[in-house]
Scaffold this motif. Structure first.
Motif, PDB file in Angstrom:
ATOM      1  N   GLY A  79       8.597   3.980 -26.359  1.00 18.29           N
ATOM      2  CA  GLY A  79       7.884   4.466 -25.189  1.00 18.29           C
ATOM      3  C   GLY A  79       8.390   5.880 -24.712  1.00 18.29           C
ATOM      4  N   ARG A  80       7.802   6.260 -23.387  1.00 14.50           N
ATOM      5  CA  ARG A  80       8.038   7.544 -22.960  1.00 14.50           C
ATOM      6  C   ARG A  80       9.541   7.398 -22.429  1.00 14.50           C
ATOM      7  NH1 ARG A  80       3.078  10.850 -20.410  1.00 14.50           N
ATOM      8  NH2 ARG A  80       1.613  10.275 -22.087  1.00 14.50           N
ATOM      9  N   PRO A  81      10.224   8.550 -22.297  1.00 13.77           N
ATOM     10  CA  PRO A  81      11.656   8.206 -21.600  1.00 13.77           C
ATOM     11  C   PRO A  81      11.572   8.068 -20.155  1.00 13.77           C
ATOM     12  CG  PRO A  81      11.226  10.363 -22.202  1.00 13.77           C
ATOM     13  CD  PRO A  81      10.109   9.725 -22.855  1.00 13.77           C
ATOM     14  N   ASP A  82      12.617   7.135 -19.695  1.00 20.70           N
ATOM     15  CA  ASP A  82      12.346   7.166 -18.126  1.00 20.70           C
ATOM     16  C   ASP A  82      12.897   8.757 -17.277  1.00 20.70           C
ATOM     17  OD1 ASP A  82      11.796   4.673 -18.383  1.00 20.70           O
ATOM     18  OD2 ASP A  82      13.732   3.719 -18.036  1.00 20.70           O
ATOM     19  N   ARG A  83      12.408   8.857 -16.350  1.00 19.84           N
ATOM     20  CA  ARG A  83      13.102  10.013 -15.539  1.00 19.84           C
ATOM     21  C   ARG A  83      14.409  10.320 -15.552  1.00 19.84           C
ATOM     22  NH1 ARG A  83      10.411  10.188  -9.578  1.00 19.84           N
ATOM     23  NH2 ARG A  83       8.688   9.029 -10.792  1.00 19.84           N
ATOM     24  N   PRO A  84      15.016  11.569 -15.486  1.00 20.05           N
ATOM     25  CA  PRO A  84      16.394  11.901 -15.230  1.00 20.05           C
ATOM     26  C   PRO A  84      16.549  11.649 -14.084  1.00 20.05           C
ATOM     27  CG  PRO A  84      15.339  13.780 -16.860  1.00 20.05           C
ATOM     28  CD  PRO A  84      14.332  13.051 -16.246  1.00 20.05           C
ATOM     29  N   ARG A  85      17.915  11.561 -13.330  1.00 19.38           N
ATOM     30  CA  ARG A  85      18.175  11.169 -12.035  1.00 19.38           C
ATOM     31  C   ARG A  85      19.405  11.918 -11.643  1.00 19.38           C
ATOM     32  NH1 ARG A  85      22.111   6.781 -12.059  1.00 19.38           N
ATOM     33  NH2 ARG A  85      22.176   5.992 -14.395  1.00 19.38           N
ATOM     34  N   ASP A  86      19.636  11.836 -10.453  1.00 22.40           N
ATOM     35  CA  ASP A  86      21.083  12.268  -9.640  1.00 22.40           C
ATOM     36  C   ASP A  86      21.144  13.524 -10.134  1.00 22.40           C
ATOM     37  OD1 ASP A  86      21.333   9.827  -8.724  1.00 22.40           O
ATOM     38  OD2 ASP A  86      22.797   9.137 -10.238  1.00 22.40           O
ATOM     39  N   THR A 106      14.174  14.418 -27.248  1.00 22.82           N
ATOM     40  CA  THR A 106      14.716  15.564 -28.071  1.00 22.82           C
ATOM     41  C   THR A 106      14.698  16.739 -27.346  1.00 22.82           C
ATOM     42  OG1 THR A 106      12.110  15.779 -27.986  1.00 22.82           O
ATOM     43  CG2 THR A 106      13.051  14.695 -29.944  1.00 22.82           C
ATOM     44  N   ASP A 107      14.013  16.860 -26.081  1.00 19.35           N
ATOM     45  CA  ASP A 107      14.141  18.418 -25.213  1.00 19.35           C
ATOM     46  C   ASP A 107      14.194  17.792 -23.729  1.00 19.35           C
ATOM     47  OD1 ASP A 107      13.654  20.393 -27.379  1.00 19.35           O
ATOM     48  OD2 ASP A 107      11.914  19.091 -27.565  1.00 19.35           O
ATOM     49  N   TYR A 108      14.663  18.555 -22.952  1.00 22.38           N
ATOM     50  CA  TYR A 108      14.656  18.704 -21.417  1.00 22.38           C
ATOM     51  C   TYR A 108      13.906  19.750 -21.116  1.00 22.38           C
ATOM     52  CZ  TYR A 108      17.905  14.593 -21.188  1.00 22.38           C
ATOM     53  OH  TYR A 108      18.353  13.194 -21.289  1.00 22.38           O
ATOM     54  N   VAL A 109      13.148  19.878 -20.160  1.00 27.79           N
ATOM     55  CA  VAL A 109      12.319  21.007 -19.415  1.00 27.79           C
ATOM     56  C   VAL A 109      12.716  21.108 -17.987  1.00 27.79           C
ATOM     57  CG1 VAL A 109      10.131  22.119 -18.870  1.00 27.79           C
ATOM     58  CG2 VAL A 109      10.552  20.984 -21.117  1.00 27.79           C
ATOM     59  N   VAL A 110      13.550  22.168 -17.451  1.00 23.26           N
ATOM     60  CA  VAL A 110      13.868  22.304 -16.102  1.00 23.26           C
ATOM     61  C   VAL A 110      12.833  23.104 -15.488  1.00 23.26           C
ATOM     62  CG1 VAL A 110      15.607  23.428 -14.885  1.00 23.26           C
ATOM     63  CG2 VAL A 110      16.186  22.180 -16.825  1.00 23.26           C
ATOM     64  N   GLN A 146      14.525  25.093  -5.818  1.00 21.45           N
ATOM     65  CA  GLN A 146      14.631  23.559  -5.913  1.00 21.45           C
ATOM     66  C   GLN A 146      14.238  23.404  -7.507  1.00 21.45           C
ATOM     67  OE1 GLN A 146      13.103  20.264  -2.848  1.00 21.45           O
ATOM     68  NE2 GLN A 146      11.535  21.227  -3.806  1.00 21.45           N
ATOM     69  N   PHE A 147      14.769  22.554  -7.895  1.00 26.00           N
ATOM     70  CA  PHE A 147      14.743  21.898  -9.389  1.00 26.00           C
ATOM     71  C   PHE A 147      14.518  20.870  -9.697  1.00 26.00           C
ATOM     72  CE2 PHE A 147      18.041  25.474  -9.084  1.00 26.00           C
ATOM     73  CZ  PHE A 147      17.332  26.525  -9.873  1.00 26.00           C
ATOM     74  N   ARG A 148      13.788  20.417 -10.950  1.00 21.13           N
ATOM     75  CA  ARG A 148      13.622  18.973 -11.301  1.00 21.13           C
ATOM     76  C   ARG A 148      13.570  19.031 -12.770  1.00 21.13           C
ATOM     77  NH1 ARG A 148       7.070  17.753 -10.094  1.00 21.13           N
ATOM     78  NH2 ARG A 148       6.323  19.146 -11.682  1.00 21.13           N
ATOM     79  N   VAL A 149      13.788  17.801 -13.623  1.00 21.56           N
ATOM     80  CA  VAL A 149      13.863  17.703 -15.034  1.00 21.56           C
ATOM     81  C   VAL A 149      13.142  16.817 -15.633  1.00 21.56           C
ATOM     82  CG1 VAL A 149      15.639  17.392 -16.786  1.00 21.56           C
ATOM     83  CG2 VAL A 149      16.374  18.472 -14.705  1.00 21.56           C
ATOM     84  N   ILE A 150      12.305  17.127 -16.806  1.00 25.40           N
ATOM     85  CA  ILE A 150      11.475  16.297 -17.169  1.00 25.40           C
ATOM     86  C   ILE A 150      12.116  15.878 -18.789  1.00 25.40           C
ATOM     87  CG2 ILE A 150       9.416  16.217 -18.400  1.00 25.40           C
ATOM     88  CD1 ILE A 150       8.266  17.763 -16.015  1.00 25.40           C
ATOM     89  N   ALA A 151      12.262  14.689 -19.465  1.00 21.81           N
ATOM     90  CA  ALA A 151      12.569  14.584 -20.580  1.00 21.81           C
ATOM     91  C   ALA A 151      11.694  14.347 -21.526  1.00 21.81           C
ATOM     92  CB  ALA A 151      13.396  13.332 -20.663  1.00 21.81           C
ATOM     93  N   ILE A 152      11.765  14.743 -22.704  1.00 28.37           N
ATOM     94  CA  ILE A 152      10.665  14.559 -23.829  1.00 28.37           C
ATOM     95  C   ILE A 152      11.141  14.048 -25.029  1.00 28.37           C
ATOM     96  CG2 ILE A 152       8.823  16.103 -25.163  1.00 28.37           C
ATOM     97  CD1 ILE A 152       9.216  18.083 -23.147  1.00 28.37           C
ATOM     98  N   ASN A 153      10.209  13.004 -25.448  1.00 30.90           N
ATOM     99  CA  ASN A 153      10.540  12.363 -27.032  1.00 30.90           C
ATOM    100  C   ASN A 153       9.341  12.427 -27.733  1.00 30.90           C
ATOM    101  OD1 ASN A 153       8.888  10.211 -25.954  1.00 30.90           O
ATOM    102  ND2 ASN A 153      10.830   8.773 -25.869  1.00 30.90           N
ATOM    103  N   GLU A 154       9.530  11.665 -28.803  1.00 30.93           N
ATOM    104  CA  GLU A 154       8.217  11.821 -29.865  1.00 30.93           C
ATOM    105  C   GLU A 154       6.873  11.096 -29.119  1.00 30.93           C
ATOM    106  OE1 GLU A 154       8.869   7.887 -32.616  1.00 30.93           O
ATOM    107  OE2 GLU A 154       8.674   9.932 -33.373  1.00 30.93           O
ATOM    108  N   GLY A 207       6.091  11.166 -25.671  1.00 25.70           N
ATOM    109  CA  GLY A 207       5.644  11.941 -24.681  1.00 25.70           C
ATOM    110  C   GLY A 207       6.781  12.338 -23.615  1.00 25.70           C
ATOM    111  N   SER A 208       6.391  12.802 -22.477  1.00 25.45           N
ATOM    112  CA  SER A 208       7.048  13.383 -21.446  1.00 25.45           C
ATOM    113  C   SER A 208       7.390  12.208 -20.427  1.00 25.45           C
ATOM    114  CB  SER A 208       6.519  14.556 -20.679  1.00 25.45           C
ATOM    115  OG  SER A 208       6.190  15.768 -21.691  1.00 25.45           O
ATOM    116  N   SER A 209       8.408  12.406 -19.675  1.00 21.50           N
ATOM    117  CA  SER A 209       8.611  11.491 -18.745  1.00 21.50           C
ATOM    118  C   SER A 209       8.223  11.753 -17.451  1.00 21.50           C
ATOM    119  CB  SER A 209      10.362  11.398 -18.540  1.00 21.50           C
ATOM    120  OG  SER A 209      10.720  12.436 -17.926  1.00 21.50           O
ATOM    121  N   HIS A 210       8.215  10.991 -16.493  1.00 23.65           N
ATOM    122  CA  HIS A 210       7.971  11.469 -15.143  1.00 23.65           C
ATOM    123  C   HIS A 210       8.891  12.401 -14.714  1.00 23.65           C
ATOM    124  CE1 HIS A 210       4.555   8.975 -14.341  1.00 23.65           C
ATOM    125  NE2 HIS A 210       5.269   7.741 -14.877  1.00 23.65           N
TER     126      HIS A 210
END
Length: 1195
Positions: free
Chosen positions: A643-650, A676-680, A716-724, A726-729
């Motif tokens: 499944g898609r990864p859970d959102r990064p936190r903290d 595989t990737d993180y998008v800031v 102000q920043f946020r992070v999105i995690a990506i695997n094969e 799809g993308s997390s929230h």
């Protein structure tokens, strides 16, 4: 009698005429052509105009030229013939005009100083070199002199003069002590440009050394030293305490009186300086004073050119490189110390030696063509132009009726072979001269191809490709392309032919494969070449490597299966982390996979499969994650749902800096698919609040990164995690962090200046975003000025992204600069962009429009180009409007809709194609700029000749019976001339077998033909075309219908008939018949169930005789007269007699076992004899209910 100058109107007419002259032919660099064609001489190498030589070496004066035949050379010295043969020291190199003057046997080089000029001549003309001024380098000795000690009061200014001997070239000056120690220079003590050494104020320590001026001469590499100056400093404080040198109040500590600045060089408050365009401008101000003054430089009415200006000699000199007219003006230097300031104004005038605007180019024409040589130069003062031919003034040359001189232009009309010559243009003013050679060559060459014959071009399906066909000829040939040796010229649709003859195929398809022929034609003949085009299937990876998670020590296989064109060689290679993969002992590379044995941590990373052929390649990437021993096994991971990864936190911000910050986060669950990737992403609250932008991307193995930031942004920043999958929230936003402000480091992009009306110019640019504003109140300083006039800059401050300059002349160039500014300061000096004010409609129309009919569908146009000033904008194209006035065929209606043909650019000729043959046309020409069309030219009329007709319309083939075939057709839609008949060709065929072709010719009024079939089985293929005097036109082909298997006649039309079994009416009819049969069966069963009886025989043992066919009640039986079974028995399937059985079957009602059902279920078997069953129950008949008997009973 003095010759009167022509009136201005004549010059205007000549200038208009110049614009209509055609361009010259360009000779290709192909050596085979260069060596074959006759060519006047061309100077290829020569010495510089001011040629300074070393007296210790032999003198070399270069002059080389090319031509066909090879040119011969001779020289002049001081404008007189230089007889080389009479001087034993002088020789000329073989196959060259280079002079060598040899002094090994003695002689003085100074005797050969003077002005030399080289002449290269063959039978087609003479070319000239520049006038080469030969000078021998000189390094004179310094005159002997006795110098008394220089006595000076401490704090007073001092100048030590060098006065070096005049050398050639000027020597390099530098100051040293007599012990060869360099003199330390600073803002107090420095050397001026003239070589003198200046002391703004003398200090006691200055007399610790002596001062000697040195001159280094370039050619002799010698240094001459002047006698040294000895300095004696008078002081009120004789103690030279070195600790006071850096004292903040050094002068007061030594008792030196402070003085206001005064200029040592230049003298006074104002001076002037002249500089030549393209050279360096050096301005110098050296001031005295106590304390030592500081020097600053300014320009009145503007800023110093930051891209060209630099400060030298401790700010005492200002150097501006590559001077242009805009650098003229008043500059002033300001000398200041704490006692006061003074300034000196320098008025700079920029003059210019001649420089080219239009240098004459070699002119190669075909016989009868027109051309021109243009020699246009500028300078200050304005240079004069002198024309020569073959080294002689044009005025003294033999008259040429095909040549006309108009100031800086020579016009050639209807050139012939005798017009070949070399022309020289000499343009000069008091600051220098320019000399250019340009030959006029007249060639008469049939077309020839320049590329290798029968080239093979391979291209990938659906790609774009270009087929080149370089050619040459004089006159310039026309080029056409054909495919597979037939068909019309390829242009339009998927094809595009460029002016150089190249054929572009916009998207390659399989059907584009074949042989393409290019044909070049001029009046002297034609030449052709072929290019074979092969279309190859693309290389595709159809089974890609997949991301894998492997335990350390296990074996991993990455698949990469490729589909490619079998005729191309396939190479499969692998990359790891985008670098070539070294396949070691633990790896095995096969054609469709990569296997890694004993996976280790270093094997983790991205793996890219690269499948390539010599024409294309395809890529596929997968990521390998290596787990420690305690990690979950790979096969278990693979079995779990992904499944898609859970959102990064903290999210946390640390290491806060002025232009960077560290962002750290905790990864969420990867849900059985490695991240595989993180998008800031970031959001700022000033320009686009609430809008998130991508900032950077990081590998999935990191959870902390340094982010580079821009000034004055509230991040102000946020992070999105990506695997094969799809993308997390997105994660929850981080806290905000505002960076400090700064002046902008860039300026807005896409600066343009375009007119929206004829009297304005709208300056626009792409506004800068939040990350490039760098501070509050971002605004733009817009500057503009006319390009030609070099007027002072106009400026305005704008907060938006556009500014409109009003009341501008029509279509003039402007220099534009847009500089960003915020409350912290201005951005860097902006680039200068050229914009144009608005365009107006052109004021003139093309003149002298000439039409030449090329064929029945195309004409060639030639016109005189309009004068540039009348375009009033950017010349987009010349446009021809034309319409079909009438057809030469009587009573043929034609559409008079206007059509147009465009000829982009400033050209004097073009071709209009796709015309209707045998028609009267009218044509008008206009010139088009960005605003629209100019006035129409004079209407021209022309007539297209007869052509071949289009295909006959509505060609129909009918077959009323098996003996004849009827053909009918209508006249062609476009006869394109007078029809003289029709040609019908037909041939019989049966499968792949073909009969003999038969040709029939018909009159133009016949539109029907009946053919008697010689063979009722074969089909026929008919080809029909119409004819004019020019030939047969496009043909239409039809075939006769297939041979009928039924008795009914059939007919064939141009459209295919559908199978009858698929027609709706036939299916409905069959359904109705089946329904009727079903109803009859139901009626029969109902009658039987109500007790109805069928008649039985009174005598069961006696068979029914032929003389007793029916009973009184009207019932009867059918029987087979040839095969009568006994009563109570039935014919078996094998023809034997067997006892009647008790079960019924529909087969019993058929003949043998041949009863069958049709597709719709209806019974269509044939019927045979059915015997009565024996009575087994009373007197009632035991005969089975049969649909056949039921039908006949009802009948």
């Amino acid at each position: 009698m003095a010759r009167q100058p022509p009136p201005p109107s004549v010059h205007a007419a000549i200038l208009l005429c110049l614009l209509s002259l055609s361009g010259a032919i360009e000779i290709p660099m192909d050596p085979s052509i260069q060596n074959e064609l006759s060519q006047p001489p061309t100077i290829t190498k020569q010495s510089v105009k001011d040629h300074i030589v070393d007296p210790r070496d032999n003198i070399l004066i270069e002059c080389e030229a090319k031509g066909n035949p090879a040119p011969s050379f001779h020289w002049t010295r001081n404008s007189r013939f230089f007889n080389i043969a009479k001087d034993p020291r002088v020789s000329m190199r073989r196959k060259s005009g280079t002079l060598v003057i040899d002094f090994r046997s003695g002689g003085r080089p100074e005797e050969y100083e003077g002005e030399y000029q080289c002449f290269a001549r063959n039978k087609f003309g003479t070319a000239l070199s520049n006038r080469i001024r030969l000078q021998v380098s000189k390094s004179p000795l310094w005159p002997k002199e006795n110098l008394d000690p220089v006595v000076v009061q401490e704090g007073a200014p001092l100048t030590l003069q060098c006065n070096p001997p005049p050398g050639l070239p000027s020597p390099v000056i530098f100051w040293m002590s007599s012990s060869m120690e360099p003199i330390t220079q600073d803002k107090r003590v420095s050397q001026g440009h003239n070589g003198d050494l200046y002391f703004s104020n003398v200090m006691l320590q200055d007399m610790q050394t002596d001062y000697s001026c040195n001159a280094r001469f370039h050619f002799t590499h010698t240094i001459q030293q002047k006698n040294a100056f000895t300095l004696k400093v008078l002081t009120n404080n004789p103690y030279n305490d070195s600790s006071l040198r850096n004292h903040p109040d050094m002068y007061s500590a030594r008792g030196v009186a402070e003085r206001t600045p005064s200029f040592m060089y230049p003298q006074g408050t104002a001076s002037s300086q002249m500089v030549l365009r393209g050279t360096d401008l050096l301005l110098e101000c050296i001031a005295s004073g106590v304390p030592t003054p500081d020097i600053a430089w300014y320009k009145k009415g503007g800023d110093l050119p930051s891209d060209k200006a630099k400060f030298e000699n401790f700010n005492k000199a200002l150097r501006i490189t590559n001077v242009s007219e805009e650098d003229s003006g008043e500059y002033f230097c300001l000398a200041s110390n704490k006692m006061g300031s003074i300034r000196h104004t320098i008025s700079v005038r920029v003059k210019a030696a001649p420089y080219w605007l239009d240098e004459p180019k070699n002119l190669i024409l075909a016989p009868g063509e027109d051309g021109r040589l243009v020699c246009r130069a500028n300078g200050n003062p304005k240079p004069t132009v002198q024309w020569m031919v073959n080294g002689e003034p044009l005025q003294s040359a033999p008259p040429n009726p095909n040549r006309e001189v108009a100031g800086d232009t020579i016009i050639f009309r209807d050139t012939q072979i005798s017009s070949r010559a070399v022309y020289q243009c000499n343009t000069s003013n008091e600051h220098g001269y320019l000399l250019a050679n340009a030959f006029v060559s007249v060639l008469d060459v049939p077309p020839r191809m320049l590329s290798p014959r029968n080239q093979l071009i391979r291209v990938i399906l659906y790609n774009r490709t270009r087929l080149d066909c370089p050619f040459f000829g004089s006159p310039i040939p026309t080029l056409r392309w054909f495919k597979n040796g037939q068909g019309s010229n390829l242009d339009g649709g998927n094809y595009h032919v460029y002016e150089n003859g190249s054929l572009e195929i916009k998207m390659i398809r399989k059907e584009d494969q074949g042989i393409y022929t290019c044909v070049a034609t001029n009046i002297l003949g034609k030449a052709e070449n072929q290019v074979r085009l092969e279309v190859k299937d693309p290389t595709r990876i159809y089974r890609m490597p997949e991301d894998q998670v492997a335990k350390r020590g296990t074996t991993v296989q990455l698949e990469c299966r490729v589909k490619h064109d079998p005729s191309l060689k396939l190479t499969v290679s692998w990359l790891k982390d985008d670098e070539p993969l070294y396949v070691g002992n633990r790896m095995k590379k096969e054609d469709d996979s990569l296997t890694i044995f004993g996976v280790a941590e270093r094997d983790q990373g991205s793996y890219t499969c690269v499948a390539s052929t010599e024409l294309d390649q395809d890529l596929a990437k997968a990521y390998l994650t290596v787990l420690a021993d305690q990690a979950t096994p790979t096969n278990r991971l693979a079995a779990l749902p992904k499944g898609r990864p859970d959102r990064p936190r903290d999210l946390e911000l640390t290491d806060l800096a002025e232009r960077s910050v560290r962002l750290t986060w905790i990864p969420g669950n990867d849900n059985n698919s490695p991240i595989t990737d993180y998008v800031v992403q970031f959001e700022e609250d000033q320009f686009q609040p609430g809008v998130w932008h991508d900032h950077s991307k990081f590998p999935g193995s990191v959870n902390s990164a340094i982010l580079q930031l821009s000034p004055y942004v509230n991040y102000q920043f946020r992070v999105i995690a990506i695997n094969e999958v799809g993308s997390s929230h997105p994660s929850l936003p981080s806290e905000r962090y505002r960076t400090s402000g700064a002046p902008p480091e860039s300026n807005p992009a896409d600066v343009k200046g375009e007119g929206t009306r004829k009297n304005n110019m709208e300056i626009t640019w792409t506004p800068m975003n939040a990350t490039s504003a760098f501070g509050p109140n971002l605004r733009y300083i817009v500057k503009w000025r006319r390009r030609e006039t070099r007027e002072t800059w106009n400026n305005a401050t704008v907060w938006g992204s556009r500014y409109v300059v009003g009341q501008t002349p029509v279509y003039v160039p402007y220099e534009i600069r847009v500089q960003a500014e915020n409350d912290f300061g201005k951005g860097p000096e902006p680039d200068t962009v050229i914009g144009y004010s608005g365009e107006d409609y052109p004021r003139a129309a093309p003149t002298d429009v000439k039409i030449r009919v090329l064929n029945s569908t195309a004409i060639s146009l030639q016109w005189n180009r309009v004068y540039p000033d009348t375009v009033q904008g950017q010349l987009r194209e010349y446009r021809a409007y034309y319409w079909r006035e009438s057809s030469l065929l009587k009573n043929l209606w034609v559409s008079q809709k206007r059509q147009q043909a465009s000829f982009p650019g400033d050209r004097p000729r073009g071709v209009v194609s796709r015309l209707f043959p045998y028609s009267n046309y009218k044509l008008e020409m206009v010139v088009v700029n960005g605003r629209g069309d100019g006035p129409r030219s004079e209407t021209k009329e022309f007539t297209t000749p007869e052509g071949v007709p289009s295909a006959p319309r509505r060609f129909r083939v009918r077959q009323p019976n098996l003996e004849t075939i009827n053909l009918e057709w209508d006249h062609p839609e476009h006869p394109n001339g007078i029809l003289i008949g029709y040609t019908l060709k037909y041939v019989a065929f049966n499968g792949t077998k073909l009969g003999k072709q038969i040709v029939e010719n018909f009159s133009p009024n016949q539109t029907k033909f009946t053919m008697q079939r010689a063979d009722p089985v074969s089909r026929y293929r008919f080809t029909l075309s119409a004819r004019t005097q020019v030939g047969s036109g496009e043909a239409v082909t039809e075939e006769s219908p297939a041979p009928p298997n039924e008795a009914t006649p059939t007919a064939a039309y141009t459209n295919n008939q559908a199978d009858i079994a698929t027609q709706g009416w036939f299916i409905g009819l069959m359904c109705a018949i089946a329904l009727l049969v079903l109803i009859l069966l139901i009626v029969c069963f109902i009658k039987r169930s109500r007790g109805g009886k069928y008649p039985v025989r009174e005598k069961k043992d006696v068979p029914l005789g032929p003389e007793d066919p029916k009973e009184e009640d009207g019932s009867f039986d059918y029987s087979d007269e040839d095969n009568k079974p006994l009563q109570g028995s039935q014919t078996s399937l094998d023809g034997t007699i067997k006892q009647q059985e008790s079960d019924d079957s529909l087969v019993d009602y058929g003949e043998g076992g041949e009863g069958q059902f049709n597709e719709d279920g209806s019974f269509i078997g044939q019927y045979t004899v059915k015997k009565d069953k024996e009575e087994t129950e009373g007197n009632e008949s035991s005969e089975a209910t049969s649909p056949v008997n039921a039908i006949y009973s009802l009948a």
